[in-house]
Write a protein that holds these residues in place. Structure first.
Motif, PDB file in Angstrom:
ATOM      1  N   ASN A  93       8.636  59.559  35.447  1.00  0.00           N
ATOM      2  CA  ASN A  93      10.030  59.880  35.740  1.00  0.00           C
ATOM      3  C   ASN A  93      10.439  61.225  35.152  1.00  0.00           C
ATOM      4  O   ASN A  93      11.124  62.024  35.802  1.00  0.00           O
ATOM      5  CB  ASN A  93      10.943  58.777  35.203  1.00  0.00           C
ATOM      6  CG  ASN A  93      10.807  57.480  35.971  1.00  0.00           C
ATOM      7  OD1 ASN A  93      10.082  57.404  36.963  1.00  0.00           O
ATOM      8  ND2 ASN A  93      11.492  56.451  35.515  1.00  0.00           N
ATOM      9  N   GLN A 128      19.684  52.560  29.075  1.00  0.00           N
ATOM     10  CA  GLN A 128      18.480  53.374  29.260  1.00  0.00           C
ATOM     11  C   GLN A 128      18.589  54.077  30.606  1.00  0.00           C
ATOM     12  O   GLN A 128      18.638  53.419  31.639  1.00  0.00           O
ATOM     13  CB  GLN A 128      17.215  52.505  29.218  1.00  0.00           C
ATOM     14  CG  GLN A 128      17.114  51.602  27.995  1.00  0.00           C
ATOM     15  CD  GLN A 128      17.752  50.247  28.243  1.00  0.00           C
ATOM     16  OE1 GLN A 128      17.597  49.645  29.291  1.00  0.00           O
ATOM     17  NE2 GLN A 128      18.488  49.746  27.266  1.00  0.00           N
ATOM     18  N   PRO A 175      14.319  55.439  32.237  1.00  0.00           N
ATOM     19  CA  PRO A 175      13.449  54.410  32.809  1.00  0.00           C
ATOM     20  C   PRO A 175      13.854  53.974  34.213  1.00  0.00           C
ATOM     21  O   PRO A 175      13.036  53.456  34.970  1.00  0.00           O
ATOM     22  CB  PRO A 175      13.579  53.247  31.816  1.00  0.00           C
ATOM     23  CG  PRO A 175      13.952  53.891  30.525  1.00  0.00           C
ATOM     24  CD  PRO A 175      14.834  55.034  30.915  1.00  0.00           C
ATOM     25  N   ARG A 176      15.109  54.192  34.608  1.00  0.00           N
ATOM     26  CA  ARG A 176      15.572  53.723  35.917  1.00  0.00           C
ATOM     27  C   ARG A 176      15.647  54.845  36.944  1.00  0.00           C
ATOM     28  O   ARG A 176      16.279  54.703  37.992  1.00  0.00           O
ATOM     29  CB  ARG A 176      16.931  53.034  35.772  1.00  0.00           C
ATOM     30  CG  ARG A 176      18.061  53.927  35.292  1.00  0.00           C
ATOM     31  CD  ARG A 176      19.358  53.136  35.066  1.00  0.00           C
ATOM     32  NE  ARG A 176      19.184  52.166  34.025  1.00  0.00           N
ATOM     33  CZ  ARG A 176      19.432  50.851  34.177  1.00  0.00           C
ATOM     34  NH1 ARG A 176      19.865  50.387  35.311  1.00  0.00           N
ATOM     35  NH2 ARG A 176      19.241  50.030  33.172  1.00  0.00           N
ATOM     36  N   HIS A 228      13.085  48.001  35.043  1.00  0.00           N
ATOM     37  CA  HIS A 228      12.225  48.060  33.862  1.00  0.00           C
ATOM     38  C   HIS A 228      12.577  46.960  32.858  1.00  0.00           C
ATOM     39  O   HIS A 228      13.690  46.420  32.863  1.00  0.00           O
ATOM     40  CB  HIS A 228      12.362  49.426  33.177  1.00  0.00           C
ATOM     41  CG  HIS A 228      13.700  49.647  32.542  1.00  0.00           C
ATOM     42  ND1 HIS A 228      14.820  49.981  33.267  1.00  0.00           N
ATOM     43  CD2 HIS A 228      14.114  49.550  31.248  1.00  0.00           C
ATOM     44  CE1 HIS A 228      15.854  50.100  32.450  1.00  0.00           C
ATOM     45  NE2 HIS A 228      15.458  49.836  31.223  1.00  0.00           N
ATOM     46  N   VAL A 232      16.454  57.328  26.715  1.00  0.00           N
ATOM     47  CA  VAL A 232      15.163  56.704  27.014  1.00  0.00           C
ATOM     48  C   VAL A 232      15.201  55.225  26.661  1.00  0.00           C
ATOM     49  O   VAL A 232      15.229  54.366  27.532  1.00  0.00           O
ATOM     50  CB  VAL A 232      14.032  57.445  26.271  1.00  0.00           C
ATOM     51  CG1 VAL A 232      12.692  56.736  26.478  1.00  0.00           C
ATOM     52  CG2 VAL A 232      13.941  58.895  26.763  1.00  0.00           C
ATOM     53  N   ARG A 287       5.761  54.813  33.211  1.00  0.00           N
ATOM     54  CA  ARG A 287       6.999  55.002  33.967  1.00  0.00           C
ATOM     55  C   ARG A 287       7.795  56.182  33.421  1.00  0.00           C
ATOM     56  O   ARG A 287       8.277  57.032  34.181  1.00  0.00           O
ATOM     57  CB  ARG A 287       7.843  53.724  33.915  1.00  0.00           C
ATOM     58  CG  ARG A 287       9.241  53.887  34.529  1.00  0.00           C
ATOM     59  CD  ARG A 287      10.063  52.611  34.377  1.00  0.00           C
ATOM     60  NE  ARG A 287       9.574  51.580  35.261  1.00  0.00           N
ATOM     61  CZ  ARG A 287      10.342  50.878  36.096  1.00  0.00           C
ATOM     62  NH1 ARG A 287      11.627  51.138  36.176  1.00  0.00           N
ATOM     63  NH2 ARG A 287       9.835  49.940  36.857  1.00  0.00           N
ATOM     64  N   LEU A 288       7.939  56.240  32.102  1.00  0.00           N
ATOM     65  CA  LEU A 288       8.739  57.304  31.496  1.00  0.00           C
ATOM     66  C   LEU A 288       8.117  58.673  31.723  1.00  0.00           C
ATOM     67  O   LEU A 288       8.818  59.643  32.025  1.00  0.00           O
ATOM     68  CB  LEU A 288       8.924  57.036  30.001  1.00  0.00           C
ATOM     69  CG  LEU A 288       9.889  55.894  29.671  1.00  0.00           C
ATOM     70  CD1 LEU A 288       9.821  55.546  28.192  1.00  0.00           C
ATOM     71  CD2 LEU A 288      11.315  56.266  30.051  1.00  0.00           C
ATOM     72  N   TYR A 294       5.509  50.819  30.576  1.00  0.00           N
ATOM     73  CA  TYR A 294       6.767  51.485  30.233  1.00  0.00           C
ATOM     74  C   TYR A 294       6.527  52.970  29.966  1.00  0.00           C
ATOM     75  O   TYR A 294       7.254  53.825  30.462  1.00  0.00           O
ATOM     76  CB  TYR A 294       7.347  50.795  29.000  1.00  0.00           C
ATOM     77  CG  TYR A 294       8.648  51.354  28.470  1.00  0.00           C
ATOM     78  CD1 TYR A 294       9.841  51.166  29.162  1.00  0.00           C
ATOM     79  CD2 TYR A 294       8.687  52.035  27.253  1.00  0.00           C
ATOM     80  CE1 TYR A 294      11.038  51.652  28.649  1.00  0.00           C
ATOM     81  CE2 TYR A 294       9.874  52.520  26.742  1.00  0.00           C
ATOM     82  CZ  TYR A 294      11.052  52.323  27.450  1.00  0.00           C
ATOM     83  OH  TYR A 294      12.238  52.814  26.936  1.00  0.00           O
ATOM     84  N   ASN A 318      11.139  51.195  21.661  1.00  0.00           N
ATOM     85  CA  ASN A 318      11.488  51.590  23.020  1.00  0.00           C
ATOM     86  C   ASN A 318      11.559  53.092  23.247  1.00  0.00           C
ATOM     87  O   ASN A 318      11.853  53.528  24.354  1.00  0.00           O
ATOM     88  CB  ASN A 318      12.837  50.964  23.392  1.00  0.00           C
ATOM     89  CG  ASN A 318      12.840  49.461  23.236  1.00  0.00           C
ATOM     90  OD1 ASN A 318      11.845  48.802  23.521  1.00  0.00           O
ATOM     91  ND2 ASN A 318      13.942  48.914  22.760  1.00  0.00           N
TER      92      ASN A 318
END
Length: 371
Positions: free
Chosen positions: A97, A68, A71-72, A78, A62, A93-94, A90, A140
């Protein structure tokens, strides 16, 4: 359902491996094609060996400070909160995803599916950094976002950048945090940073078996990652497995609670060496770096070949034969002549990942699960 997210069902997958002296292959992902390739390779192996339940781990990082993955999943643009990114965006998004990834796994491997239902998945949150290099608390990760944690079978609480005493105390506190919420997850710890990023084993301290034993006893964590000198950088010389560490842990009766990283080193072992890991208590093994480092260039080469072999009359090649010669299809079906533009590289990506997973399972001895 074949994707298991609760504690007991996840531990049952690990026990199934441990009972056969097997090391569960845990393969990382950063997009849906990678997940599908993992499932497809595992499903083919299960069908070939008449395996009703084939355990496999699928993981993603993550907020790892080097790489990471989650996130992608849909887009790689990101910005980490620690680098000035918007924490709320952020988090959205996580969550999005992870939900998409979980729903995909559940749909593809739903119970009874004739193609993929034999594959039983443990979804792992890898390298959840409590602290970053230098001891600073990570901004993060979503380790304390319980709705997010619900989307995983297991969590690696990584406090390797703290002294051992603090690592143990922080790990114990994290377990209390999870359990106080009424949840129970398979938890995985780590004592020293595993060699990564091309720094080599000299850049990190090898595991002290006595400290591993102490960590497991005090934290109650189900799993732990020992540093046995391996790393995930294929371009560097093989560092080799520090077998004496695993042998000492085995003598101490730590049990089958170890997970190893550094697949680039492990994949260079002979088959006997790879299978020996399971006999010495290694119940899980992470692998991912070979996908961008080995399979990635093969995809770029395929895309280059498609463009170079475009024929003014025949169009783009739909495939390449065993000798590397382009194969064309004169059909007027748009799925054929447009296909290479949107499908061919993707299909190759899935196929190469599936083949690699099949090979990993074979090398680790998973045919032993067959009826």
């Amino acid at each position: 359902m074949p994707l298991v997210l609760d504690h007991d069902a996840t531990m049952e997958l690990y026990r199934r491996c441990a009972d056969h002296d097997l090391t569960m292959a845990r393969i990382g992902y950063s997009d849906q094609d990678q997940i599908f390739g993992i499932i497809r390779g595992a499903a083919r192996f299960a069908a070939e060996h008449d395996i009703d339940v084939l355990p496999i781990g699928i993981f993603s990082t993550v907020g790892h400070y080097i790489m990471q993955q989650l996130p992608r999943y849909l887009s790689a643009d990101h910005v980490l909160p620690s680098e000035g990114g918007d924490p709320a965006e952020y988090r959205r998004r996580l969550h999005r995803n992870a939900r998409i990834a979980v729903h995909f796994m559940q749909t593809v491997t739903e119970e009874g599916d004739p193609d993929y239902g034999r594959v039983h998945i443990s979804h792992h949150y890898d390298h959840g950094h409590h602290t970053l290099p230098g001891g600073k608390r990570s901004q993060n990760e979503l380790l304390r976002d319980l709705d997010f944690i619900d989307l995983f079978s297991s969590v690696m609480f990584d406090d390797t950048h703290s002294p051992l005493r603090d690592n143990i105390a922080d790990s114990m506190e994290y377990r209390r945090f999870i359990e106080t919420s009424g949840r129970k997850k398979v938890l995985e710890g780590c004592l020293e940073e595993v060699a990564a990023g091309g720094k080599g084993k000299a850049a990190s301290q090898a595991t002290d078996p006595a400290q591993i034993e102490e960590y497991l006893e005090k934290t109650g964590f189900e799993l732990v990652v020992p540093n046995i000198g391996t790393e995930s950088v294929p371009s560097r010389p093989v560092t080799g497995v520090q077998w004496e560490i695993l042998e000492e842990l085995h003598r101490r009766g730590v049990g089958k609670r170890l997970v190893v990283h550094g697949f680039s080193s492990i994949r260079k072992l002979d088959v006997e060496g790879q299978r020996r890991l399971g006999k010495l208590g290694v119940v899980g093994m992470n692998a991912w770096s070979y996908i961008p480092q080995s399979i990635g260039p093969a995809l770029l080469e395929r895309a280059k070949n498609i463009l170079e072999h475009r024929d003014p009359e025949k169009g783009f090649p739909v495939d390449f034969d065993e000798s590397g010669q382009p194969v064309y299809n004169p059909s007027r079906d748009a799925n054929i002549f447009f296909g290479p533009l949107v499908d061919q590289v993707r299909d190759l990506k899935v196929r190469l990942i599936a083949e690699s997973v099949h090979e990993i399972l074979d090398n680790l001895g998973f045919a032993a699960l067959g009826r």
